[in-house]
Design an enzyme around this catalytic site. Structure first.
Site, mmCIF file in Angstrom:
data_model
loop_
_atom_site.group_PDB
_atom_site.id
_atom_site.type_symbol
_atom_site.label_atom_id
_atom_site.label_comp_id
_atom_site.label_asym_id
_atom_site.label_seq_id
_atom_site.Cartn_x
_atom_site.Cartn_y
_atom_site.Cartn_z
ATOM 1 N N TYR A 62 -34.175 58.993 -31.924
ATOM 2 C CA TYR A 62 -35.503 60.816 -31.901
ATOM 3 C C TYR A 62 -35.300 61.492 -30.550
ATOM 4 O O TYR A 62 -35.966 61.783 -30.216
ATOM 5 C CB TYR A 62 -36.113 60.151 -32.497
ATOM 6 N N SER A 208 -40.621 61.860 -44.338
ATOM 7 C CA SER A 208 -40.181 63.298 -44.744
ATOM 8 C C SER A 208 -41.630 63.591 -45.923
ATOM 9 O O SER A 208 -40.565 63.543 -47.367
ATOM 10 C CB SER A 208 -39.129 63.103 -45.420
ATOM 11 N N LEU A 210 -43.458 65.577 -47.083
ATOM 12 C CA LEU A 210 -43.045 66.987 -47.347
ATOM 13 C C LEU A 210 -42.512 67.719 -47.867
ATOM 14 O O LEU A 210 -41.588 69.034 -48.096
ATOM 15 C CB LEU A 210 -44.506 68.152 -46.704
ATOM 16 N N GLY A 211 -41.570 66.247 -48.298
ATOM 17 C CA GLY A 211 -40.114 67.102 -49.004
ATOM 18 C C GLY A 211 -38.834 68.310 -48.225
ATOM 19 O O GLY A 211 -38.125 68.947 -47.773
#
Length: 337
Positions: A62, A208, A210-211
């Site tokens: 990341y 993820s 929150l889509g």
């Protein structure tokens, strides 16, 4: 206010009910504008400490996230449960696909690197980021178990692992958590993976949740996605599927209005209601949004709310290929179309 805690895995790792995903520091969605990552990290972790958010999740791919988090926790290491991952090898040059390496030697190399970057003598939760098809999982987990015996790692986890991989890994060493994508838009784990983790006592850490931003209500069309935004290459967000998928959010918005909450908080509360050892890790670079996400831990959904949310369906896959190639964007390599 301090959110409640939850326990992950057979070894009962205690963490706040919502964690923080630090992938945002890798700029996955092409965020615009200059910002000071160290300042943002300090502000978010200050709020985390006050709100009871203890699990901070990052990975060696990341971008500079490990160093940023390391500097932010330098004077308060014991306040947080630090999770990081290894196994995805950065692409050596643009256009080449990343690969997976689960060899014991690579695991050791990346562990030592992550310890240095995080500025700590131990990692609380160490994940294999993706299983290596060329290396038996028993070899990789066996090496990771040595890290635990040495005191350099406290707990072991897997990310996006298949059922057989999970079962074989757990036979070598207790697996504290499985990190996998899970949200109202992505429910693929519920058929096989979730029952297996219930059987083995493995906690779930949804990434993820929150889509990939859609469930916050902030995205209204593809025009909201910048040219370098990774999501422009995802089937969910394609011209073919996006409008229909976004239309499902009227359900989330209606429940949010009923509860005086935000759509994102409703989406997170739904995950928290699924099981007592589910700990979502939404990510953001905005302290206000971080606090908003965290407050979802205090939201209670009714059975009718949950039933309505579970009738939501979307079209298109979350990725064209959920294996290695789609991870290239962690390092700025354009994902396959």
């Amino acid at each position: 206010m301090s959110i409640t805690t939850r326990f992950l895995g057979p070894d009962r790792l205690e963490v706040g009910a919502i964690g923080y995903g630090a992938m945002s520091f890798a700029n996955p969605y092409g965020q615009s504008g200059e910002y000071d990552p160290d300042k943002v990290a300090r502000e978010i972790l200050d709020r985390a400490a006050k709100l009871g958010v203890t699990m901070i999740d990052t990975a060696d791919v990341y971008g500079d996230s490990e160093e940023i988090i390391g500097r932010a926790i330098a004077a308060r290491r014991d306040e947080f449960v630090i999770a990081t991952k290894f196994g995805i090898v950065s692409a050596p040059f643009g256009g080449a696909e990343a690969r997976i390496d689960g060899s014991p030697a690579y695991a050791r190399e990346r562990l030592e690197r992550s310890l240095r970057r995080l500025g700590t003598d131990h990692i609380d939760l160490y994940y294999q980021h993706r299983a290596d098809p060329a290396i038996p999982i028993e070899e990789t987990i066996g090496a990771m178990a040595e890290f635990v015996a040495e005191g350099k790692v406290r707990h072991l986890g897997l990310s996006e692992a298949a059922p057989d991989t999970i079962r074989r890994a757990a036979a070598v060493h207790p697996i504290t958590a499985l990190q996998t994508e899970w949200s109202l838009w992505e429910r693929g784990i519920e058929n096989e993976i979730l029952p297996l983790t219930r059987e083995l006592g493995i906690g779930i850490v949804p990434y993820s949740p929150l889509g990939r931003g859609a469930l916050t209500g902030a995205i209204t069309s593809r025009d909201d996605l910048k040219g370098e935004d990774h999501r422009r290459g995802l089937p969910w967000y394609s011209e073919e599927h996006l409008d229909g998928n976004l239309s499902t959010l009227h359900v989330v918005r209606a429940i949010a209005a009923d509860l005086d909450a935000t759509p994102g908080q409703v989406a997170l509360a739904w995950l928290l209601a699924k099981a007592p050892d589910v700990v979502p890790i939404p990510g953001t670079r905005r302290p206000a949004f971080f606090e908003e996400n965290t407050l979802a831990a205090g939201l209670t959904l009714t059975e009718d709310h949950i039933a309505a949310l579970e009738r939501i369906t979307v079209t298109g896959e979350r990725e064209h290929d959920t294996a290695v190639a789609t991870q290239n964007w962690f390092n700025g390599v354009t994902p396959p179309r």
